[in-house]
Enzyme design. Structure first.
Site, short mmCIF file in Angstrom:
data_model
loop_
_atom_site.label_atom_id
_atom_site.label_comp_id
_atom_site.label_asym_id
_atom_site.label_seq_id
_atom_site.Cartn_x
_atom_site.Cartn_y
_atom_site.Cartn_z
N ASP A 88 1.04 -1.32 0.18
CA ASP A 88 0.26 -0.18 0.05
C ASP A 88 1.17 1.04 -0.37
O ASP A 88 0.72 2.60 -0.40
CB ASP A 88 -1.03 0.27 0.82
CG ASP A 88 0.13 -0.08 2.53
OD1 ASP A 88 0.68 0.04 2.85
OD2 ASP A 88 -1.03 0.64 3.81
N SER A 89 2.19 1.26 0.14
CA SER A 89 3.12 2.25 -0.05
C SER A 89 2.82 2.32 -1.85
O SER A 89 2.85 4.05 -2.16
CB SER A 89 4.97 1.35 -0.09
OG SER A 89 5.02 0.54 -0.69
N ASP A 109 -1.21 -6.57 0.11
CA ASP A 109 -1.28 -5.94 1.23
C ASP A 109 -2.51 -4.86 1.35
O ASP A 109 -2.95 -4.38 0.37
CB ASP A 109 0.01 -4.32 1.28
CG ASP A 109 0.31 -3.93 2.53
OD1 ASP A 109 0.24 -4.63 3.08
OD2 ASP A 109 0.61 -2.85 2.20
N LYS A 142 -1.34 -9.83 2.86
CA LYS A 142 0.40 -9.34 4.28
C LYS A 142 -1.24 -8.19 4.66
O LYS A 142 -2.39 -7.26 3.95
CB LYS A 142 0.93 -8.60 3.47
CG LYS A 142 2.19 -7.96 5.04
CD LYS A 142 3.10 -7.27 4.13
CE LYS A 142 3.27 -5.94 3.72
NZ LYS A 142 2.90 -5.02 4.86
N GLU A 172 -1.05 -5.37 8.37
CA GLU A 172 -0.13 -5.08 10.07
C GLU A 172 -1.26 -5.21 10.87
O GLU A 172 -1.87 -5.31 11.00
CB GLU A 172 -0.63 -3.37 9.07
CG GLU A 172 0.31 -3.26 8.43
CD GLU A 172 0.79 -1.19 8.01
OE1 GLU A 172 0.14 -0.32 9.09
OE2 GLU A 172 1.04 -0.74 7.15
N GLU A 188 9.24 -3.98 10.05
CA GLU A 188 10.44 -2.72 9.81
C GLU A 188 10.40 -1.48 10.81
O GLU A 188 9.62 -2.01 11.51
CB GLU A 188 8.52 -1.80 8.87
CG GLU A 188 8.51 -0.83 8.37
CD GLU A 188 7.84 -0.18 7.41
OE1 GLU A 188 6.92 -1.49 7.18
OE2 GLU A 188 8.53 1.03 6.60
O1 KIV Z 1 3.01 -0.89 1.61
C1 KIV Z 1 4.64 -0.83 1.65
O2 KIV Z 1 5.73 -1.36 -0.04
C2 KIV Z 1 4.92 -2.12 2.53
C3 KIV Z 1 6.62 -2.93 2.92
C4 KIV Z 1 7.74 -1.47 3.22
C5 KIV Z 1 7.12 -3.96 3.70
O3 KIV Z 1 4.23 -3.03 3.75
#
Ligand code: KIV
Length: 263
Positions: free
Chosen positions: A25-26, A64, A94, A96, A163
């Site tokens: 989600d970056s 994510d 993934k 959090e 992280e």
């Molecule tokens: O969103 C993302 O790119 C991430 C990585 C930094 C692990 O969660």
């Protein structure tokens, strides 16, 4: 592991032999220009996941889960996780969080969807953490992080991102767990590493975390190429004859004689 958000990047990464691609989600920050990851929606994530899945043949693809797609209720979390596999070509998701997310993690896994955990600096909690700050730097915080890691492993996560946590803590946790840890800003003692590709390529110029190594200067290279293009168009050096479509003189003459506007 690296992040990707589009077809050509996933293609290049896959061909380079990456083990796993994270559609992070970056995306919100490095591609869509948001200030943080909070505004990213399920639809935005799925759109980019589909592009990545068309480019990658071999890598394990992890989608994510964006903010508010798994925090509100467990059924919604399972349904949203399922969309990553059913509608966007991902192999796993993934999310959090530690102890507060165990119920969602268990429910998603029991629906047959592999889950990668994410602890330490959790960007979706940036407002609670008081900014993008390293985590686990005090003894109590380190203990809590270890407990959360063990809880996520116990809940069935197949892997765990750590992280921005102290390297010695990340190494300690990695040794305690039997699932692989993937570090970002967590030292060399993790089992694997992940970076945001736009940071690695020098493509995101707004902010570069301390833990990033830039392997290229794509922002500089893009500016150079765009500048050269603009200059060549202005001076009519581009397009040159080799970039131009032609027709035979005979067809041209026919055209001129058949058209009332020919001179
Ligand atoms: O969103 C993302 O790119 C991430 C990585 C930094 C692990 O969660």
């Amino acid at each position: 592991m690296l992040t990707a958000y589009d077809y050509p990047t996933a293609l290049a990464m896959d061909q380079a032999g990456i083990d796993s691609i994270l559609v992070g989600d970056s995306l919100g920050m490095v591609v869509l220009g948001y200030a943080n990851t909070l505004p990213v929606t399920m639809e935005e994530m799925l759109h980019h996941c589909r592009a990545v899945s068309r480019g990658a043949q071999s890598a394990l693809l992890v989608g994510d889960m964006p903010f508010m797609s798994y925090q509100v209720d467990v059924q919604e979390a399972v349904r949203n996780a399922g969309r990553f596999l059913q509608q966007a070509g991902m192999d796993a998701v993934k999310l959090e969080g530690g102890r507060d997310r165990l119920e969602a993690v268990r429910a998603i896994i029991s629906a047959g969807i592999p889950v990668m955990g994410h602890l330490g600096l959790m960007p979706q909690s940036v407002n609670q953490l008081g900014g993008f700050r390293p985590q686990g730097k005090t003894a109590p915080a380190a203990s809590r992080l270890l407990e959360d890691a063990l809880l996520l492993e116990g809940a069935g996560c197949f892997s765990l991102v750590l992280e921005s946590v102290p390297a010695r803590l990340a190494e300690f946790i990695s040794k305690k767990l039997s699932i692989p840890t993937i570090g970002i800003g967590a030292g060399a003692g993790c089992d694997g590493q992940v970076l945001v590709t736009h940071d690695l390529l020098g493509l995101f110029d707004r902010f570069t975390p301390k833990f990033v190594k830039k392997y290229a200067d794509f922002h500089g290279e893009m500016k150079r190429a765009f500048g050269e293009y603009i200059a060549e168009v202005q001076t009519r050096q581009f397009p040159a004859p080799e970039h131009t479509v032609e027709m035979t003189d005979e067809e041209w003459e026919n055209f001129l004689s058949n058209t009332s506007q020919g001179t």
